[in-house]
Design an enzyme around this catalytic site. Structure first.
Site, PDB file in Angstrom:
ATOM      1  N   ARG A  36      -0.750  -9.107  13.366  1.00 40.98           N
ATOM      2  CA  ARG A  36      -1.320  -8.145  12.397  1.00 40.98           C
ATOM      3  C   ARG A  36      -2.125  -8.862  11.325  1.00 40.98           C
ATOM      4  O   ARG A  36      -3.157  -8.371  10.879  1.00 40.98           O
ATOM      5  CB  ARG A  36      -0.184  -7.319  11.762  1.00 40.98           C
ATOM      6  N   LYS A  70       0.835  -1.211   0.000  1.00 42.99           N
ATOM      7  CA  LYS A  70       0.000   0.000   0.000  1.00 42.99           C
ATOM      8  C   LYS A  70       0.863   1.252   0.000  1.00 42.99           C
ATOM      9  O   LYS A  70       0.651   2.164  -0.790  1.00 42.99           O
ATOM     10  CB  LYS A  70      -0.933   0.015   1.226  1.00 42.99           C
ATOM     11  N   ARG A 102      11.670  -5.638   5.064  1.00 44.23           N
ATOM     12  CA  ARG A 102      11.472  -4.208   4.814  1.00 44.23           C
ATOM     13  C   ARG A 102      12.405  -3.343   5.659  1.00 44.23           C
ATOM     14  O   ARG A 102      12.632  -3.601   6.837  1.00 44.23           O
ATOM     15  CB  ARG A 102      10.022  -3.818   5.152  1.00 44.23           C
ATOM     16  N   ARG A 122     -10.042   0.775   8.076  1.00 46.43           N
ATOM     17  CA  ARG A 122      -9.523  -0.538   8.410  1.00 46.43           C
ATOM     18  C   ARG A 122     -10.566  -1.394   9.101  1.00 46.43           C
ATOM     19  O   ARG A 122     -10.316  -2.540   9.425  1.00 46.43           O
ATOM     20  CB  ARG A 122      -8.369  -0.335   9.370  1.00 46.43           C
ATOM     21  N   ARG A 156      10.922  -1.509  11.125  1.00 44.29           N
ATOM     22  CA  ARG A 156       9.773  -1.128  11.942  1.00 44.29           C
ATOM     23  C   ARG A 156       9.601  -2.088  13.113  1.00 44.29           C
ATOM     24  O   ARG A 156       9.772  -3.295  12.963  1.00 44.29           O
ATOM     25  CB  ARG A 156       8.507  -1.136  11.071  1.00 44.29           C
TER      26      ARG A 156
HETATM   27  P1  AP5 Z   1       4.793  -1.618   1.861  1.00 43.25           P
HETATM   28  O1  AP5 Z   1       4.517  -0.776   0.670  1.00 43.25           O
HETATM   29  O2  AP5 Z   1       5.458  -1.002   3.036  1.00 43.25           O
HETATM   30  O3  AP5 Z   1       3.468  -2.399   2.308  1.00 43.25           O
HETATM   31  P2  AP5 Z   1       2.199  -1.881   3.128  1.00 43.25           P
HETATM   32  O4  AP5 Z   1       0.998  -2.516   2.532  1.00 43.25           O
HETATM   33  O5  AP5 Z   1       2.209  -0.386   3.236  1.00 43.25           O
HETATM   34  O6  AP5 Z   1       2.484  -2.564   4.525  1.00 43.25           O
HETATM   35  P3  AP5 Z   1       2.347  -1.991   5.990  1.00 43.25           P
HETATM   36  O7  AP5 Z   1       3.107  -2.923   6.891  1.00 43.25           O
HETATM   37  O8  AP5 Z   1       2.683  -0.541   6.066  1.00 43.25           O
HETATM   38  O9  AP5 Z   1       0.811  -2.174   6.236  1.00 43.25           O
HETATM   39  P4  AP5 Z   1       0.065  -2.159   7.534  1.00 43.25           P
HETATM   40  O10 AP5 Z   1      -1.318  -1.994   7.056  1.00 43.25           O
HETATM   41  O11 AP5 Z   1       0.315  -3.335   8.410  1.00 43.25           O
HETATM   42  O12 AP5 Z   1       0.731  -0.967   8.380  1.00 43.25           O
HETATM   43  P5  AP5 Z   1       0.272   0.530   8.735  1.00 43.25           P
HETATM   44  O13 AP5 Z   1       1.483   1.349   8.767  1.00 43.25           O
HETATM   45  O14 AP5 Z   1      -0.856   0.949   7.883  1.00 43.25           O
HETATM   46  O15 AP5 Z   1       5.686  -2.871   1.351  1.00 43.25           O
HETATM   47  C1  AP5 Z   1       6.214  -3.818   2.262  1.00 43.25           C
HETATM   48  C2  AP5 Z   1       7.616  -4.276   1.799  1.00 43.25           C
HETATM   49  O16 AP5 Z   1       7.483  -4.965   0.549  1.00 43.25           O
HETATM   50  C3  AP5 Z   1       8.612  -3.133   1.549  1.00 43.25           C
HETATM   51  O17 AP5 Z   1       9.899  -3.558   1.904  1.00 43.25           O
HETATM   52  C4  AP5 Z   1       8.553  -2.901   0.024  1.00 43.25           C
HETATM   53  O18 AP5 Z   1       9.780  -2.436  -0.481  1.00 43.25           O
HETATM   54  C5  AP5 Z   1       8.243  -4.323  -0.479  1.00 43.25           C
HETATM   55  N1  AP5 Z   1       7.399  -4.314  -1.677  1.00 43.25           N
HETATM   56  C6  AP5 Z   1       6.332  -3.510  -1.927  1.00 43.25           C
HETATM   57  N2  AP5 Z   1       5.768  -3.802  -3.112  1.00 43.25           N
HETATM   58  C7  AP5 Z   1       6.498  -4.837  -3.630  1.00 43.25           C
HETATM   59  C8  AP5 Z   1       6.422  -5.594  -4.846  1.00 43.25           C
HETATM   60  N3  AP5 Z   1       5.449  -5.354  -5.757  1.00 43.25           N
HETATM   61  N4  AP5 Z   1       7.323  -6.575  -5.034  1.00 43.25           N
HETATM   62  C9  AP5 Z   1       8.293  -6.845  -4.101  1.00 43.25           C
HETATM   63  N5  AP5 Z   1       8.425  -6.144  -2.945  1.00 43.25           N
HETATM   64  C10 AP5 Z   1       7.534  -5.157  -2.704  1.00 43.25           C
HETATM   65  O19 AP5 Z   1      -0.288   0.343  10.223  1.00 43.25           O
HETATM   66  C11 AP5 Z   1       0.582   0.028  11.278  1.00 43.25           C
HETATM   67  C12 AP5 Z   1      -0.206  -0.013  12.585  1.00 43.25           C
HETATM   68  O20 AP5 Z   1      -0.783   1.277  12.858  1.00 43.25           O
HETATM   69  C13 AP5 Z   1      -1.405  -0.983  12.618  1.00 43.25           C
HETATM   70  O21 AP5 Z   1      -1.015  -2.297  12.967  1.00 43.25           O
HETATM   71  C14 AP5 Z   1      -2.283  -0.330  13.693  1.00 43.25           C
HETATM   72  O22 AP5 Z   1      -1.822  -0.619  14.977  1.00 43.25           O
HETATM   73  C15 AP5 Z   1      -2.088   1.159  13.429  1.00 43.25           C
HETATM   74  N6  AP5 Z   1      -3.064   1.712  12.461  1.00 43.25           N
HETATM   75  C16 AP5 Z   1      -2.784   2.255  11.237  1.00 43.25           C
HETATM   76  N7  AP5 Z   1      -3.910   2.645  10.622  1.00 43.25           N
HETATM   77  C17 AP5 Z   1      -4.931   2.344  11.471  1.00 43.25           C
HETATM   78  C18 AP5 Z   1      -6.344   2.472  11.387  1.00 43.25           C
HETATM   79  N8  AP5 Z   1      -6.951   3.002  10.303  1.00 43.25           N
HETATM   80  N9  AP5 Z   1      -7.082   2.043  12.439  1.00 43.25           N
HETATM   81  C19 AP5 Z   1      -6.513   1.521  13.538  1.00 43.25           C
HETATM   82  N10 AP5 Z   1      -5.190   1.347  13.682  1.00 43.25           N
HETATM   83  C20 AP5 Z   1      -4.397   1.758  12.649  1.00 43.25           C
HETATM   84 MG    MG Z   2       2.385   1.010   4.807  1.00 41.46          MG
END
Ligand code: AP5
Ligand code: MG
Length: 216
Positions: free
Chosen positions: A171, A13, A127, A88, A160
């Protein structure tokens, strides 16, 4: 363009959001990034959010909804926005829809990135992120030229806190129970666009643009 990016942890994402932000010239709003910044700053929000994030759980809707509502009211969101990591839960989606409705706005699409579980785990455990500019790397799929140094700005790369194995598992479970139902929610509204997120980044990006053209 008013977009939502859906998908499990590690689906790409954040990676795709940066490409879409530059393509459409709309702000990229990542609730995860906002919360991590608050933790770094040591603010009240950061202190509240940290314990949930460290356990891989969701921060309560009441906290998150207020943050997003305020962010969407900013001037730079008038021409559109891209939400990454929000909504979410179905309750968050309903709050978002009500907020937009009050301003006479609707979402254009919700893009869901589909990636097999084993690939997600590999992506998350490799990552690395730049502490200074936020650029994202992967030890295997997109390694930096110099060990743990950002190619773009020379900043330090870090892993992270929630990318440890036990937290990744938690997660994934939270995603399955609380976030996966959002696909059905947006499908019923005719907004869901499914994309194969397991391909390389550039190919995934082209697929998203194709799905949005079809939707237009
Ligand atoms: P990346 O692009 O970082 O993936 P992502 O989908 O953004 O993964 P996240 O871990 O950020 O998602 P998440 O939803 O768990 O975390 P968030 O920060 O939102 O890619 C991942 C890796 O793969 C990277 O190394 C990249 O280089 C590689 N990659 C990408 N695309 C690729 C491809 N096509 N091929 C190969 N490699 C690739 O949330 C974190 C925490 O915050 C949650 O657990 C929760 O506690 C809280 N939180 C956030 N939002 C909310 C909400 N709305 N409500 C409640 N709690 C929330
Ligand atoms: Mg992300």
């Amino acid at each position: 363009m008013r977009l939502v990016l859906l998908g499990p942890p590690g689906a790409g994402k954040g990676t795709q959001a940066k490409l879409l932000r530059d393509h459409f010239h709309i702000p990229h709003i990542s609730t995860g990034d906002i919360l991590r910044q608050a933790v770094t700053d040591g603010s009240v929000l950061g202190k509240q959010a940290k314990e949930y994030m460290d356990r891989g759980e969701l921060v309560p809707d009441s906290v998150i909804n207020g943050i997003v509502k305020e962010r969407l009211a900013a001037e730079d969101c008038r021409a559109g926005f891209l939400l990454d990591g929000y909504p979410r839960t179905v309750a968050q989606a309903e709050t978002l829809e009500t907020t937009l409705e009050h301003r006479g706005l609707v979402l254009d699409a919700a893009v869901n990135l589909q990636v097999p579980r084993a690939e997600l785990v590999a992506r998350l455990s490799g990552r690395r992120t730049c502490r200074r500019c936020g650029a994202m790397y992967h030890l295997r799929f997109n390694p930096p030229a110099r060990d743990m140094i950002c190619d773009r700005c020379g900043g330090d790369l870090y892993q992270r806190a929630d990318d440890r194995e036990e937290t990744i598992e938690a997660r994934m479970e939270v995603y399955d129970t609380q976030s996966a139902p959002l696909r059905e929610h947006f499908r019923e509204k005719g907004l869901l666009r499914e994309v194969d997120g397991a391909k390389g980044s550039d190919e995934v990006f082209e697929q998203i643009l194709g799905a949005l053209r079809k939707a237009a």
